[in-house]
Design an enzyme around this catalytic site. Structure first.
Site, PDB file in Angstrom:
ATOM      1  N   LYS A   3       1.059  -1.014  -0.055  1.00 27.01           N
ATOM      2  CA  LYS A   3       0.046   0.165   0.019  1.00 27.01           C
ATOM      3  C   LYS A   3       0.908   1.290  -0.169  1.00 27.01           C
ATOM      4  O   LYS A   3       1.880   1.380   0.728  1.00 27.01           O
ATOM      5  CB  LYS A   3      -0.929  -0.096   1.506  1.00 27.01           C
ATOM      6  CG  LYS A   3      -1.614   1.262   1.472  1.00 27.01           C
ATOM      7  CD  LYS A   3      -2.935   1.138   0.557  1.00 27.01           C
ATOM      8  CE  LYS A   3      -3.959   2.497   0.548  1.00 27.01           C
ATOM      9  NZ  LYS A   3      -4.672   2.129   1.836  1.00 27.01           N
TER      10      LYS A   3
ATOM     11  N   SER B  10       0.824   5.890  -0.538  1.00 30.34           N
ATOM     12  CA  SER B  10       0.061   7.283  -1.133  1.00 30.34           C
ATOM     13  C   SER B  10       0.453   7.374  -2.437  1.00 30.34           C
ATOM     14  O   SER B  10       1.501   7.037  -3.057  1.00 30.34           O
ATOM     15  CB  SER B  10       0.574   8.285   0.061  1.00 30.34           C
ATOM     16  OG  SER B  10       0.368   8.046   1.274  1.00 30.34           O
TER      17      SER B  10
ATOM     18  N   HIS C  53      -7.187   9.442   7.904  1.00 30.38           N
ATOM     19  CA  HIS C  53      -7.463   8.196   8.493  1.00 30.38           C
ATOM     20  C   HIS C  53      -8.417   8.639   9.536  1.00 30.38           C
ATOM     21  O   HIS C  53      -9.378   9.292   9.207  1.00 30.38           O
ATOM     22  CB  HIS C  53      -6.225   7.368   8.935  1.00 30.38           C
ATOM     23  CG  HIS C  53      -5.098   7.161   8.098  1.00 30.38           C
ATOM     24  ND1 HIS C  53      -5.419   6.687   6.684  1.00 30.38           N
ATOM     25  CD2 HIS C  53      -3.741   6.843   8.507  1.00 30.38           C
ATOM     26  CE1 HIS C  53      -4.197   6.456   6.468  1.00 30.38           C
ATOM     27  NE2 HIS C  53      -3.463   6.527   7.217  1.00 30.38           N
TER      28      HIS C  53
ATOM     29  N   THR D  51      -0.415  11.869  -0.060  1.00 31.75           N
ATOM     30  CA  THR D  51      -1.190  12.729  -0.815  1.00 31.75           C
ATOM     31  C   THR D  51      -1.899  13.848  -0.107  1.00 31.75           C
ATOM     32  O   THR D  51      -1.938  14.940  -0.667  1.00 31.75           O
ATOM     33  CB  THR D  51      -2.367  11.705  -1.440  1.00 31.75           C
ATOM     34  OG1 THR D  51      -1.941  10.690  -1.940  1.00 31.75           O
ATOM     35  CG2 THR D  51      -3.223  12.505  -2.324  1.00 31.75           C
ATOM     36  N   ALA D  52      -1.893  13.721   1.026  1.00 31.64           N
ATOM     37  CA  ALA D  52      -2.533  14.695   1.574  1.00 31.64           C
ATOM     38  C   ALA D  52      -1.481  16.179   1.775  1.00 31.64           C
ATOM     39  O   ALA D  52      -2.072  17.108   1.720  1.00 31.64           O
ATOM     40  CB  ALA D  52      -2.888  14.475   3.462  1.00 31.64           C
TER      41      ALA D  52
END
Length: 277
Positions: A58, A60, A148, A110-111
């Protein structure tokens, strides 16, 4: 190439990931090779991908754009959607965030990229995502960028929402927001890449068909999260885009990549973004 006896699969402790990968981890669905779980926070997984440490992970989308030469994204298992964006929170209302000191969940998230796109002169300090709200509540930063389950719990820290970066993105582009993807190494045979994509999709379908079975596994890794927050997290971040990114999801990822290249956060590339079916 010779294949390993098993593949290390990295994903986060978050309920959306443990929900999606439970059946694959537990051997409830077939896979081209056995998998071994490697659970870490998202920033650690992003950094590991830079090193090429895990064959399946996983990540971003922001970090994916830096490792596209080594990895390709699966079509299944990712986190995209509407109303799923990171939030900017603070102890009180603030004006323009340019020049403000903001705690970030990591410069490969990504944030982080979204806030830089919205406010190019913001001053971001990276830290682990679950440390952001306490640091802001203590007055160490003007604001915090949260991801999250934090989007459900920030009022408990005495914080107020300043901005929803997902709403900003949707207003700018009209597209769903790409948050995270499941990557596989490009040097794995195409049939293994396709088999892993199918296995992740089947793992998700198994969780939907047997919703009670993954709960203990999800709860084991959900930190201090209550059951209601845990379920709200799954309901928000696991959706049709998690089954398959689809044409609209692909357009969203391409647009995020285009904007990342435009601000120097990624290099141009002609490699395919997703595993070829």
């Amino acid at each position: 190439m010779s294949l390993p006896p098993a593949l290390d699969l990295g994903y986060s402790f978050c309920p959306n990931d443990t929900f999606i990968f439970y059946a694959l981890h537990a051997g409830r669905v077939p896979a081209p090779l056995p998998v071994r779980e490697r659970l870490e926070d998202v920033q650690t997984l992003n950094e590991w991908a830079r090193e090429g440490r895990l064959p399946v992970t996983k990540i971003s989308y922001r970090a994916y754009f830096e490792v596209m030469d080594r990895y390709v994204a699966l079509r299944a298992g990712g986190a995209l959607g509407r109303g799923v964006g990171p939030l900017v929170v603070a102890r009180e209302e603030l004006g323009d965030l340019n020049g403000r000191r903001v705690a970030s969940p990591g410069n490969l998230t990504t944030a982080d990229l979204l806030l830089r796109l919205a406010y190019p002169e913001v001053q971001l300090t990276p830290m682990r995502y679950d440390e952001v709200m306490p640091a802001v509540a203590r007055g160490e930063y003007d604001a915090g960028l949260i991801i999250h389950e934090s989007r459900f719990t920030y009022p408990q820290h005495g914080l107020v929402k300043l901005m929803d970066l997902g709403a900003w993105w949707e207003g700018e582009t009209g597209l769903p927001l790409p948050l995270g993807a499941i990557l596989v190494r490009r040097d794995l045979p195409l049939e293994v890449q396709r088999g892993l994509n199918a296995a992740v999709r089947e793992s998700l379908e198994y969780a939907y068909a047997h919703p009670a079975e993954p709960k203990a596994y999800i709860r084991e890794h959900a930190l201090e999260m209550g059951d209601d927050v845990m379920q709200a997290h799954i309901d928000l971040y696991v959706n049709d885009f998690s089954r398959d990114v689809g044409e609209e999801g692909e357009r969203a990822v391409r647009e995020l990549y285009r904007r990342a290249v435009a601000v120097g956060a990624a290099r141009p590339s002609n490699l395919p973004l997703f595993v070829q079916e």
